[in-house]
Design a protein around this motif. Sequence first.
Motif, PDB file in Angstrom:
ATOM      1  N   GLU A   1       0.823  -1.209   0.000  1.00  0.00           N
ATOM      2  CA  GLU A   1       0.000   0.000   0.000  1.00  0.00           C
ATOM      3  C   GLU A   1       0.857   1.259   0.000  1.00  0.00           C
ATOM      4  O   GLU A   1       0.647   2.180  -0.797  1.00  0.00           O
TER       5      GLU A   1
ATOM      6  N   SER B   1       3.380   1.398  -3.353  1.00  0.00           N
ATOM      7  CA  SER B   1       2.749   1.822  -4.603  1.00  0.00           C
ATOM      8  C   SER B   1       2.525   3.325  -4.627  1.00  0.00           C
ATOM      9  O   SER B   1       2.744   3.985  -5.652  1.00  0.00           O
ATOM     10  N   GLN B   2       2.114   3.880  -3.497  1.00  0.00           N
ATOM     11  CA  GLN B   2       1.880   5.324  -3.423  1.00  0.00           C
ATOM     12  C   GLN B   2       3.185   6.109  -3.535  1.00  0.00           C
ATOM     13  O   GLN B   2       3.246   7.152  -4.197  1.00  0.00           O
TER      14      GLN B   2
ATOM     15  N   VAL C   1       4.458   5.962  -7.283  1.00  0.00           N
ATOM     16  CA  VAL C   1       3.723   6.798  -8.227  1.00  0.00           C
ATOM     17  C   VAL C   1       3.959   8.288  -7.960  1.00  0.00           C
ATOM     18  O   VAL C   1       3.872   9.117  -8.873  1.00  0.00           O
TER      19      VAL C   1
ATOM     20  N   ARG D   1      -1.896  -3.162  -6.866  1.00  0.00           N
ATOM     21  CA  ARG D   1      -1.983  -1.744  -6.527  1.00  0.00           C
ATOM     22  C   ARG D   1      -1.293  -0.890  -7.590  1.00  0.00           C
ATOM     23  O   ARG D   1      -1.787   0.171  -7.975  1.00  0.00           O
ATOM     24  N   ALA D   2      -0.128  -1.357  -8.053  1.00  0.00           N
ATOM     25  CA  ALA D   2       0.599  -0.614  -9.080  1.00  0.00           C
ATOM     26  C   ALA D   2      -0.211  -0.536 -10.365  1.00  0.00           C
ATOM     27  O   ALA D   2      -0.236   0.500 -11.040  1.00  0.00           O
ATOM     28  N   GLU D   3      -0.878  -1.643 -10.703  1.00  0.00           N
ATOM     29  CA  GLU D   3      -1.732  -1.667 -11.891  1.00  0.00           C
ATOM     30  C   GLU D   3      -2.853  -0.638 -11.772  1.00  0.00           C
ATOM     31  O   GLU D   3      -3.126   0.133 -12.716  1.00  0.00           O
ATOM     32  N   LYS D   4      -3.490  -0.593 -10.603  1.00  0.00           N
ATOM     33  CA  LYS D   4      -4.605   0.330 -10.388  1.00  0.00           C
ATOM     34  C   LYS D   4      -4.155   1.781 -10.468  1.00  0.00           C
ATOM     35  O   LYS D   4      -4.877   2.641 -11.001  1.00  0.00           O
ATOM     36  N   LEU D   5      -2.968   2.076  -9.961  1.00  0.00           N
ATOM     37  CA  LEU D   5      -2.456   3.449  -9.943  1.00  0.00           C
ATOM     38  C   LEU D   5      -1.724   3.835 -11.228  1.00  0.00           C
ATOM     39  O   LEU D   5      -1.340   4.984 -11.391  1.00  0.00           O
ATOM     40  N   GLY D   6      -1.494   2.870 -12.097  1.00  0.00           N
ATOM     41  CA  GLY D   6      -0.772   3.163 -13.324  1.00  0.00           C
ATOM     42  C   GLY D   6       0.707   3.414 -13.106  1.00  0.00           C
ATOM     43  O   GLY D   6       1.320   4.201 -13.827  1.00  0.00           O
ATOM     44  N   VAL D   7       1.284   2.741 -12.109  1.00  0.00           N
ATOM     45  CA  VAL D   7       2.697   2.938 -11.792  1.00  0.00           C
ATOM     46  C   VAL D   7       3.562   2.311 -12.884  1.00  0.00           C
ATOM     47  O   VAL D   7       3.359   1.149 -13.258  1.00  0.00           O
TER      48      VAL D   7
END
Length: 231
Positions: free
Chosen positions: A71, A74-75, A78, A101-107
Amino acid sequence: MENEDQPRLRSVVSYVKRGGRMTVGQQRAWEEHWPQLGRTVADLPAGPVDFGAWFGREAPVLLEIGSGMGETTSQLAVAAPELNYVAVEVYDPGLGQLMLRAEKLGVENLRLMHGDAVVLLTDHIAPDTLSGVRLFFPDPWPKKRHHKRRIVQPEFAALVASRLAPGGTFHLATDWEHYADQMLEVCSAEPALRNRYDGWAPRPEWRPVTKFEQRADREGRISRDLIFARR
């Protein structure tokens, strides 16, 4: 690549290899993203990892040790697109969740290592190359007889310092008072590191509050940050 002037660090295992099955989503993340985003430390070829080739660009490399369920990682990744962000973790479902999480945030600037951070630092990261190392809320091993298993020991601090570029930072955080004192003592004693503050560092606003930190607050424990720089 190993610095011949530095003792080889092969300490006792400083983490718990936790089991647990991956969820369907975490398994999908492994199948879809691991070939590009992940590598297993034990399977790396001899010598330093070519991070520039892996990321497809040259940029400062920051290593986070122990990304947990991802959590915070990933933040942080990004929020710092200028960094080549590398997370090393031993917990399979945690890496799977981090990829979700990285996928969701587009990292796009995140790569993952599965395995022992000490082996990675010793065998696969060249000296004087990392822009930073982060160690947030490592296993505290609270019982006194287990303190020797804590990852922050003099040999580990020396290893981290040797892999940092001059001016690179070693940022630690813990909510266990005794461990915080040990971190401060160990890192202050490492000649290649200097404390950027007079004791504890102010809690950075950019560091997300973790579930560990929230629980510590409920239980009356204070989280402390330390930021040391390579001389």
